[in-house]
Design a protein around this motif. Sequence first.
Motif, PDB file in Angstrom:
ATOM      1  N   SER A  10      -8.654   3.442   1.911  1.00 16.27           N
ATOM      2  CA  SER A  10      -7.446   3.122   1.158  1.00 16.27           C
ATOM      3  C   SER A  10      -6.224   3.162   2.068  1.00 16.27           C
ATOM      4  N   SER A  11      -6.142   4.198   2.883  1.00 19.31           N
ATOM      5  CA  SER A  11      -5.031   4.359   3.806  1.00 19.31           C
ATOM      6  C   SER A  11      -5.019   3.245   4.859  1.00 19.31           C
ATOM      7  N   ALA A  12      -6.190   2.934   5.422  1.00 17.52           N
ATOM      8  CA  ALA A  12      -6.281   1.925   6.490  1.00 17.52           C
ATOM      9  C   ALA A  12      -5.987   0.515   5.973  1.00 17.52           C
ATOM     10  N   SER A  13      -6.280   0.253   4.696  1.00 21.84           N
ATOM     11  CA  SER A  13      -6.094  -1.103   4.150  1.00 21.84           C
ATOM     12  C   SER A  13      -4.801  -1.257   3.356  1.00 21.84           C
ATOM     13  N   LYS A  14      -4.045  -0.167   3.203  1.00 23.78           N
ATOM     14  CA  LYS A  14      -2.826  -0.200   2.393  1.00 23.78           C
ATOM     15  C   LYS A  14      -1.853  -1.270   2.895  1.00 23.78           C
ATOM     16  N   SER A  20      -6.143 -16.113   3.786  1.00 24.26           N
ATOM     17  CA  SER A  20      -6.914 -17.338   3.599  1.00 24.26           C
ATOM     18  C   SER A  20      -5.934 -18.269   2.901  1.00 24.26           C
ATOM     19  N   GLU A  21      -6.397 -19.197   2.109  1.00 24.36           N
ATOM     20  CA  GLU A  21      -5.441 -20.051   1.398  1.00 24.36           C
ATOM     21  C   GLU A  21      -4.692 -19.262   0.334  1.00 24.36           C
ATOM     22  N   THR A  22      -5.206 -18.083   0.020  1.00 22.44           N
ATOM     23  CA  THR A  22      -4.469 -17.135  -0.798  1.00 22.44           C
ATOM     24  C   THR A  22      -4.512 -15.814  -0.042  1.00 22.44           C
ATOM     25  N   ASP A  23      -3.463 -15.052  -0.082  1.00 23.85           N
ATOM     26  CA  ASP A  23      -3.447 -13.774   0.624  1.00 23.85           C
ATOM     27  C   ASP A  23      -3.762 -12.679  -0.378  1.00 23.85           C
ATOM     28  N   ALA A  24      -4.884 -12.005  -0.171  1.00 23.44           N
ATOM     29  CA  ALA A  24      -5.344 -11.033  -1.158  1.00 23.44           C
ATOM     30  C   ALA A  24      -5.401  -9.630  -0.564  1.00 23.44           C
ATOM     31  N   PRO A  25      -5.084  -8.624  -1.385  1.00 25.08           N
ATOM     32  CA  PRO A  25      -5.193  -7.236  -0.929  1.00 25.08           C
ATOM     33  C   PRO A  25      -6.662  -6.794  -0.905  1.00 25.08           C
ATOM     34  N   GLN A  85      -7.338  -3.955  13.356  1.00 20.88           N
ATOM     35  CA  GLN A  85      -8.258  -3.320  14.304  1.00 20.88           C
ATOM     36  C   GLN A  85      -8.567  -1.894  13.857  1.00 20.88           C
ATOM     37  N   ASN A  86      -7.558  -1.181  13.401  1.00 25.00           N
ATOM     38  CA  ASN A  86      -7.752   0.182  12.888  1.00 25.00           C
ATOM     39  C   ASN A  86      -8.655   0.174  11.654  1.00 25.00           C
ATOM     40  N   LEU A  87      -8.451  -0.803  10.773  1.00 23.35           N
ATOM     41  CA  LEU A  87      -9.285  -0.916   9.571  1.00 23.35           C
ATOM     42  C   LEU A  87     -10.750  -1.127   9.949  1.00 23.35           C
ATOM     43  N   VAL A  88     -10.999  -2.037  10.882  1.00 25.17           N
ATOM     44  CA  VAL A  88     -12.375  -2.302  11.320  1.00 25.17           C
ATOM     45  C   VAL A  88     -12.981  -1.042  11.945  1.00 25.17           C
ATOM     46  N   ASN A  89     -12.197  -0.336  12.779  1.00 27.20           N
ATOM     47  CA  ASN A  89     -12.688   0.913  13.375  1.00 27.20           C
ATOM     48  C   ASN A  89     -13.004   1.957  12.312  1.00 27.20           C
ATOM     49  N   THR A  90     -12.148   2.075  11.298  1.00 24.43           N
ATOM     50  CA  THR A  90     -12.374   3.023  10.208  1.00 24.43           C
ATOM     51  C   THR A  90     -13.683   2.689   9.486  1.00 24.43           C
ATOM     52  N   LEU A  91     -13.905   1.417   9.212  1.00 26.70           N
ATOM     53  CA  LEU A  91     -15.147   0.987   8.558  1.00 26.70           C
ATOM     54  C   LEU A  91     -16.355   1.354   9.426  1.00 26.70           C
ATOM     55  N   LYS A  92     -16.278   1.013  10.715  1.00 24.64           N
ATOM     56  CA  LYS A  92     -17.416   1.230  11.619  1.00 24.64           C
ATOM     57  C   LYS A  92     -17.694   2.711  11.849  1.00 24.64           C
TER      58      LYS A  92
END
Length: 131
Positions: A10-14, A20-25, A85-92
């Motif tokens: 939640s924090s990393a993706s906030k 894309s053609e629409t910007d989504a959270p 990049q931080n979000l991807v690292n958090t996921l991994k």
Amino acid sequence: MTESIADQLSSASKNLLFLSETDAPFEVITWSAQGELTPAKLLQLTNHPPDALVKVVSVDDFFAIATQEEDWHDEEERETVKRFQNLVNTLKQNLSQLQVYRVGSIEIDAYIIGVTDGGGLAGLSTKLVET
């Protein structure tokens, strides 16, 4: 344990929007479902019809554009790249068997899901529009 992963995601993706053609959270997902996540199981967990089109891609491929800094980026865009990049690292760092499941063809529901230390499933979802 799952709550700390949910909090970290939640924090990393906030305030990040997937472009894309629409910007989504992003929305955080946690499922207590155990075992390997298959496309059929994902469709069941997300209430999609069992015959919906599912394409599985790697996390690196899915986030490739968002995590690539370009020479022409301004400071704000570079900051956004660092956040992705931080979000991807958090996921991994927190999830094993991490995959991205793209459901649909033009209006796509994307699920970035992996297995937690406790064996449950967690990750993020977002929407894409590709015409």
